[in-house]
Design an enzyme around this catalytic site. Structure first.
Site, PDB file in Angstrom:
ATOM      1  N   GLU A  15     -40.971   3.093  68.122  1.00  0.00           N
ATOM      2  CA  GLU A  15     -41.468   4.086  69.064  1.00  0.00           C
ATOM      3  C   GLU A  15     -41.312   5.456  68.404  1.00  0.00           C
ATOM      4  O   GLU A  15     -40.279   5.758  67.821  1.00  0.00           O
ATOM      5  CB  GLU A  15     -40.652   3.982  70.365  1.00  0.00           C
ATOM      6  CG  GLU A  15     -40.782   5.137  71.315  1.00  0.00           C
ATOM      7  CD  GLU A  15     -42.168   5.331  71.878  1.00  0.00           C
ATOM      8  OE1 GLU A  15     -42.885   4.332  72.080  1.00  0.00           O
ATOM      9  OE2 GLU A  15     -42.545   6.491  72.094  1.00  0.00           O
ATOM     10  N   CYS A  62     -38.951   8.857  77.144  1.00  0.00           N
ATOM     11  CA  CYS A  62     -39.328   7.627  76.446  1.00  0.00           C
ATOM     12  C   CYS A  62     -39.877   6.580  77.403  1.00  0.00           C
ATOM     13  O   CYS A  62     -39.421   6.465  78.526  1.00  0.00           O
ATOM     14  CB  CYS A  62     -38.094   7.063  75.740  1.00  0.00           C
ATOM     15  SG  CYS A  62     -38.461   5.595  74.783  1.00  0.00           S
ATOM     16  N   CYS A  65     -37.141   2.678  76.392  1.00  0.00           N
ATOM     17  CA  CYS A  65     -35.871   2.545  77.124  1.00  0.00           C
ATOM     18  C   CYS A  65     -36.112   3.218  78.469  1.00  0.00           C
ATOM     19  O   CYS A  65     -35.591   4.263  78.780  1.00  0.00           O
ATOM     20  CB  CYS A  65     -34.731   3.207  76.368  1.00  0.00           C
ATOM     21  SG  CYS A  65     -35.034   4.913  75.904  1.00  0.00           S
ATOM     22  N   HIS A  69     -32.699   7.170  80.489  1.00  0.00           N
ATOM     23  CA  HIS A  69     -32.572   8.623  80.661  1.00  0.00           C
ATOM     24  C   HIS A  69     -32.461   8.990  82.143  1.00  0.00           C
ATOM     25  O   HIS A  69     -31.865  10.015  82.486  1.00  0.00           O
ATOM     26  CB  HIS A  69     -33.732   9.349  79.990  1.00  0.00           C
ATOM     27  CG  HIS A  69     -33.701   9.217  78.495  1.00  0.00           C
ATOM     28  ND1 HIS A  69     -32.795   9.879  77.712  1.00  0.00           N
ATOM     29  CD2 HIS A  69     -34.434   8.447  77.653  1.00  0.00           C
ATOM     30  CE1 HIS A  69     -32.976   9.547  76.441  1.00  0.00           C
ATOM     31  NE2 HIS A  69     -33.962   8.671  76.384  1.00  0.00           N
ATOM     32  N   ARG A 492     -30.413   1.138  72.376  1.00  0.00           N
ATOM     33  CA  ARG A 492     -30.236   1.589  70.988  1.00  0.00           C
ATOM     34  C   ARG A 492     -28.899   2.268  70.751  1.00  0.00           C
ATOM     35  O   ARG A 492     -28.607   2.654  69.625  1.00  0.00           O
ATOM     36  CB  ARG A 492     -31.399   2.499  70.586  1.00  0.00           C
ATOM     37  CG  ARG A 492     -32.651   1.704  70.374  1.00  0.00           C
ATOM     38  CD  ARG A 492     -33.927   2.495  70.612  1.00  0.00           C
ATOM     39  NE  ARG A 492     -35.026   1.558  70.822  1.00  0.00           N
ATOM     40  CZ  ARG A 492     -35.264   0.940  71.975  1.00  0.00           C
ATOM     41  NH1 ARG A 492     -34.511   1.171  73.032  1.00  0.00           N
ATOM     42  NH2 ARG A 492     -36.258   0.070  72.078  1.00  0.00           N
ATOM     43  N   SER A 515     -30.957   7.256  68.989  1.00  0.00           N
ATOM     44  CA  SER A 515     -31.678   7.310  67.714  1.00  0.00           C
ATOM     45  C   SER A 515     -31.429   8.621  66.975  1.00  0.00           C
ATOM     46  O   SER A 515     -31.677   8.712  65.776  1.00  0.00           O
ATOM     47  CB  SER A 515     -33.184   7.072  67.917  1.00  0.00           C
ATOM     48  OG  SER A 515     -33.404   5.717  68.271  1.00  0.00           O
ATOM     49  N   CYS A 559     -36.145   4.670  67.868  1.00  0.00           N
ATOM     50  CA  CYS A 559     -37.002   5.312  68.862  1.00  0.00           C
ATOM     51  C   CYS A 559     -36.976   6.800  68.615  1.00  0.00           C
ATOM     52  O   CYS A 559     -36.071   7.502  69.048  1.00  0.00           O
ATOM     53  CB  CYS A 559     -36.578   5.023  70.276  1.00  0.00           C
ATOM     54  SG  CYS A 559     -37.671   5.904  71.401  1.00  0.00           S
ATOM     55  N   CYS A 562     -37.340   9.318  71.660  1.00  0.00           N
ATOM     56  CA  CYS A 562     -36.070   9.713  72.270  1.00  0.00           C
ATOM     57  C   CYS A 562     -35.347  10.755  71.424  1.00  0.00           C
ATOM     58  O   CYS A 562     -34.710  11.657  71.945  1.00  0.00           O
ATOM     59  CB  CYS A 562     -35.150   8.497  72.404  1.00  0.00           C
ATOM     60  SG  CYS A 562     -35.469   7.483  73.845  1.00  0.00           S
TER      61      CYS A 562
HETATM   62 NI1  NFE Z   1     -36.772   5.687  73.370  1.00  0.00          NI
HETATM   63 FE1  NFE Z   1     -33.765   5.262  73.769  1.00  0.00          FE
HETATM   64  C1  NFE Z   1     -32.752   3.712  73.819  1.00  0.00           C
HETATM   65  C2  NFE Z   1     -32.534   6.254  74.415  1.00  0.00           C
HETATM   66  S1  NFE Z   1     -33.283   5.759  71.840  1.00  0.00           S
HETATM   67  S2  NFE Z   1     -35.557   4.116  73.245  1.00  0.00           S
HETATM   68  O1  NFE Z   1     -32.241   2.745  73.823  1.00  0.00           O
HETATM   69  O2  NFE Z   1     -31.816   6.914  74.873  1.00  0.00           O
HETATM   70  O3  NFE Z   1     -32.521   6.379  70.895  1.00  0.00           O
END
Ligand code: NFE
Ligand code: MG
Length: 580
Positions: A15, A62, A65, A69, A492, A515, A559, A562
């Site tokens: 991603e 994102c 995931c 968030h 992640r 990430s 990702c 993110c």
């Molecule tokens: Ni966009 Fe996310 C996960 C978050 S990535 S996928 O898992 O927070 O670093």
């Protein structure tokens, strides 16, 4: 020896937008650099808003995931306003987070990572009958007849003959690094297609508790849907009723079935052909690991009740778990020495997220360009550090933390898997170790889901249907100034959002994302980020087809959507907050 720089840009089956530059001496990578090449602008639009709305914006960071968030955001506000949530809401959140893990990990394995190990074109040579025998020897999964595999093979054949590989386009098919026999390749391709259908069904768990997926709804202070076992199905009823709760139980079983009968046996089968990828020098990161913790046993915020513990491991030493404090100024800091940002006090210092600044300072190359200037700035990611150390977050960090802290199911599963593959624990510090850790934790979290579900049902049966804390819902009762941190374990890795609230509005908001920890560039001291460290020393069979780079980078499940920060195209300072 000849030296050259290999560029992989964009890295696909991830991603977001990631560029890897690898300097090689002969066929060995001597120095790698990881660059986030995309910018986004979500954090900035949070400023000035009602903190209770922040999750809906933050969640759009994102689409992969899809809920994490939202979780980090509502928890940040709850932490800032000292806002407890009912135990039912916590159990529902646990179920939703675990469902995200299972969904995300299975999709990553089959749809983003498998084709690094599975040669789709070779699957055409497989004997469907032998494939069926192989599949039945490793699992009781129902879809494993010779006819089933012949069908899948025909579908792939048609794709290949059409010259339009579609979802299977763009890989290094035929690369000698592919080690699976044709039958194992065909089995994995069949499960790739099965996983597509399965994930669509199990995503429904989020829709029951959160109205939709991707991006289910959340609520500061609890869970958004009321529980009413007697409410009817269909129009007019938004409460979770008996039918919805029964469906949740069915989805949990569907998830566990696929993990036990497909994902776990496939991982072990594939790993057994790639034991070289468990070796030292094959994808180990920095050897430092960080977790924030998640899955509280009840509604309390006592970290001791969390299933995944919080902590830091340094230099592979599992005998010592360091305490991690998300609020301590000097513990977690973000650096911009090699990022396209500046800080008010100069590029060398690190800033804790409560004081975080996001200030564009782009001086990179203008396209078209050959290479990044890695002696200067080269990424839209910052470099987060824990007490100055570059830390790996994610499945491997969590499995090691669970293992080191004596979590019995983890020790048992890890020891059994390692024994089956005839490997020592040290084999986990590798590309395949990271990939195996993802499967292992997926099973652990899927297996924990029934106990949360049963607790929820027992509360409901006992008459406790409370899912929301209405205290403090009146903003005039809030303190004039408040700040808080909300954390979760995202698929992640460790994720936290830091929020500062002044006069009922958001005055600063900073997300430090998994990430970013893993894919960030070097810091001021020149310490590499985990991606960079993991690639160093890797030898490549053919630098023109750098399959090995993809294997290691994909093992982190990048990702970049993110991971990047906010910029203002005019280069103005966007966020500056003074600590009290
Ligand atoms: Ni966009 Fe996310 C996960 C978050 S990535 S996928 O898992 O927070 O670093
Ligand atoms: Mg951030």
């Amino acid at each position: 020896m000849s030296t050259q720089t290999i560029v992989v840009d964009p890295v696909t089956r991830i991603e977001g937008h990631l560029r890897i530059e690898a300097e090689t001496d002969g066929n060995v990578i001597t120095r790698a650099s990881s660059s986030g090449t995309m910018v986004r602008g979500i954090e900035i639009i949070l400023r000035g808003r009602d903190p209770r709305d922040a999750w809906a914006f933050a969640q759009r960071i994102c689409g992969v995931c899809t809920l994490v968030h939202g979780i980090a955001s509502v928890r940040a506000v709850e932490d800032a306003l000292k806002y407890e949530i009912p135990v039912n809401a916590q159990l529902i959140r646990n179920l939703m987070i675990a469902a995200q893990f299972v969904h995300d990990h299975v999709m990553h394995f089959y749809h983003l990572h498998a084709l690094d190990w599975v040669d789709v074109v070779s699957a055409l040579k497989a004997d469907p009958k032998a494939t069926s025998t192989l599949a039945q020897s490793i699992s009781s999964y129902a879809r494993s007849s010779p006819g089933y595999f012949a069908d899948v093979q025909n579908r792939v054949k048609k794709l290949v003959e059409s010259g339009q590989l579609g979802i299977f386009a763009n890989a290094y098919w035929g690369h000698p690094g592919y080690a699976l026999p044709p039958e194992a390749n065909l089995m994995a391709v069949a499960h790739y297609l099965d996983a597509l259908a399965w994930q669509r069904q199990v995503a429904e768990l989020h829709t029951i508790f959160g109205g939709k997926n991707p991006h289910p709804n959340f609520l500061v202070g609890g869970s958004p849907a009321a529980i009413s076992v007697h409410s009817g199905e269909g129009t007019g009823s938004t409460a979770v009723n008996a039918v919805g709760l029964q469906k949740v139980a069915e989805i949990i079983e569907q998830m566990r079935m696929f993990v036990d009968q497909v994902y776990v046996p496939d991982t072990l089968a594939i790993a057994s052909f790639y034991k070289d990828w468990f070796k030292k020098g094959c994808g180990e990161g920095t050897g430092n690991f960080l977790t924030y913790g998640d899955f509280p046993a009840d509604g309390s915020a006592d970290l001791k009740t969390y299933m995944i513990p919080r902590g830091a491991i340094l230099g592979r030493d599992l005998s010592r778990i360091y305490e991690v404090d998300l609020t301590k100024e000097e513990d977690i800091q973000e650096f911009v020495a090699h990022s396209w940002y500046d800080y008010d006090g100069g590029k060398v210092q690190g800033l804790h997220p409560y004081r975080g600044e996001t200030r564009l300072a782009y001086s990179g190359p203008k396209p078209p360009y050959e290479n990044l200037d890695t002696s200067a700035s080269y990424s839209w990611l910052k470099s987060p550090r824990w007490k100055g150390n570059a830390m790996e977050v994610g499945p491997l960090a969590r499995v090691l933390m669970l293992y080191a802290s004596g979590h019995e199911p983890t020790k048992d599963l890890a020891n059994k898997a390692l024994a089956q593959l005839d490997l020592p624990l040290e084999a986990m510090y590798s590309t395949m170790g990271r990939t195996a850790a993802r499967t292992l934790e997926c099973k652990i979290f899927a297996d924990a889901m029934p106990s949360w579900y049963e607790k929820l049902m027992a509360n409901i049966k006992a008459g406790d249907v409370r899912t929301f804390n209405e205290r403090l819902w009146e903003p005039s009762s809030w303190p004039r100034h408040a700040q808080g941190v909300g954390f979760t374990e995202a698929p992640r890795g460790a994720l936290a959002h830091w929020i500062v609230i002044d006069d009922e509005r958001i005055s600063n908001y900073q997300a430090v994302v998994p990430s970013t920890w893993n894919a960030g560039p070097r810091d001021a001291a020149g310490n590499e980020g985990p991606y960079e460290a993991a690639l160093k020393g890797q030898s490549l069979h053919d630098p023109k087809q750098p399959l090995e780079i993809l294997r290691t980078i994909h093992s982190f499940d990048p990702c970049l959507a993110c991971a990047v920060h906010v910029v203002d195209p005019d280069g103005e300072e966007l966020i500056r907050v003074k600590v009290q």
